[in-house]
Scaffold this motif. Structure first.
Motif, PDB file in Angstrom:
ATOM      1  N   MET A 199      10.136  -7.572   3.829  1.00 38.90           N
ATOM      2  CA  MET A 199       9.035  -6.699   4.255  1.00 38.90           C
ATOM      3  C   MET A 199       7.970  -6.605   3.173  1.00 38.90           C
ATOM      4  N   TYR A 200       8.421  -6.476   1.924  1.00 36.53           N
ATOM      5  CA  TYR A 200       7.486  -6.365   0.812  1.00 36.53           C
ATOM      6  C   TYR A 200       6.660  -7.643   0.681  1.00 36.53           C
ATOM      7  N   THR A 201       7.298  -8.784   0.812  1.00 40.60           N
ATOM      8  CA  THR A 201       6.590 -10.062   0.748  1.00 40.60           C
ATOM      9  C   THR A 201       5.558 -10.168   1.866  1.00 40.60           C
ATOM     10  N   SER A 235       1.537 -10.424   1.420  1.00 45.32           N
ATOM     11  CA  SER A 235       0.823 -11.535   2.044  1.00 45.32           C
ATOM     12  C   SER A 235      -0.358 -11.011   2.866  1.00 45.32           C
ATOM     13  N   GLU A 236      -0.126  -9.946   3.626  1.00 50.22           N
ATOM     14  CA  GLU A 236      -1.208  -9.349   4.410  1.00 50.22           C
ATOM     15  C   GLU A 236      -2.317  -8.845   3.490  1.00 50.22           C
ATOM     16  N   LEU A 237      -1.938  -8.231   2.366  1.00 54.23           N
ATOM     17  CA  LEU A 237      -2.921  -7.731   1.408  1.00 54.23           C
ATOM     18  C   LEU A 237      -3.756  -8.884   0.858  1.00 54.23           C
ATOM     19  N   ASN A 238      -3.112  -9.999   0.537  1.00 62.23           N
ATOM     20  CA  ASN A 238      -3.839 -11.163   0.024  1.00 62.23           C
ATOM     21  C   ASN A 238      -4.790 -11.733   1.072  1.00 62.23           C
ATOM     22  N   ALA A 242       2.144   0.704  -2.276  1.00 60.75           N
ATOM     23  CA  ALA A 242       2.562   1.561  -3.391  1.00 60.75           C
ATOM     24  C   ALA A 242       3.685   2.504  -2.956  1.00 60.75           C
ATOM     25  N   GLU A 243       3.579   3.064  -1.759  1.00 56.99           N
ATOM     26  CA  GLU A 243       4.641   3.940  -1.245  1.00 56.99           C
ATOM     27  C   GLU A 243       5.933   3.142  -1.052  1.00 56.99           C
ATOM     28  N   PHE A 244       5.814   1.938  -0.529  1.00 59.08           N
ATOM     29  CA  PHE A 244       6.984   1.087  -0.309  1.00 59.08           C
ATOM     30  C   PHE A 244       7.645   0.750  -1.639  1.00 59.08           C
ATOM     31  N   GLU A 245       6.824   0.419  -2.657  1.00 56.03           N
ATOM     32  CA  GLU A 245       7.349   0.107  -3.986  1.00 56.03           C
ATOM     33  C   GLU A 245       8.088   1.307  -4.564  1.00 56.03           C
TER      34      GLU A 245
END
Length: 148
Positions: free
Chosen positions: A21-23, A27-30, A108-111
């Motif tokens: 999910m984080y990846t 990817s979406e952010l990039n 950031a919340e996920f991290e």
């Protein structure tokens, strides 16, 4: 109660799912960053065109690319269209910026929730506190070691 079950469905059930999910989120952010940069370049190009043709005689001929076809117009016809396009691009950039900020906060919340830390390649991280119980060690992936 429906929203709680939806939230439960979206929660990763293990470390691998959280990493995936984080990846995906990164990817979406990039992708958003690249689109943002692309649109900013287009706005810059529109500004250059506007600054170049604005001082010229409005009845002067100019050419404009529309859908892959080069069309002959006058500056009087082209200038307002280019300005409208630039304004439209700026509006899209503003919305994209909002999306970008929301995605950053989500990441950031996920991290924070899953205690995700990013290690830079080549950086030797020393942790004086030693291994912690229940924490993940991670997976080291590198080039093949000459085995053919």
């Amino acid at each position: 109660m429906v929203s709680k079950t939806e939230g439960d469905r979206r929660e990763p059930i293990n470390e691998q799912a959280a990493a995936n999910m984080y990846t995906t989120m990164r990817s979406e952010l990039n992708q958003i960053y690249s689109k943002f940069t692309e649109l900013e370049m287009e706005v810059s190009e529109h500004s250059l065109v506007i600054n170049a043709i604005q001082p010229l005689d409005p009845s002067r001929r100019c050419y404009r690319m529309i859908g892959g076809v080069l069309v002959e117009r006058t500056i009087k016809e082209v200038l307002p269209a280019v300005q409208r396009n630039k304004e439209g691009l700026e509006e899209v950039i503003a919305r994209l910026n909002e999306t970008l900020e929301k995605k950053k906060t989500d990441i950031a919340e996920f991290e924070a929730k899953y205690k995700i830390r990013i290690r830079k390649p080549g950086a030797d991280v020393k942790d004086d506190s030693g291994p912690k119980e229940g924490s993940a060690q991670g997976v080291l992936v590198g080039p093949a070691s000459g085995i053919e």
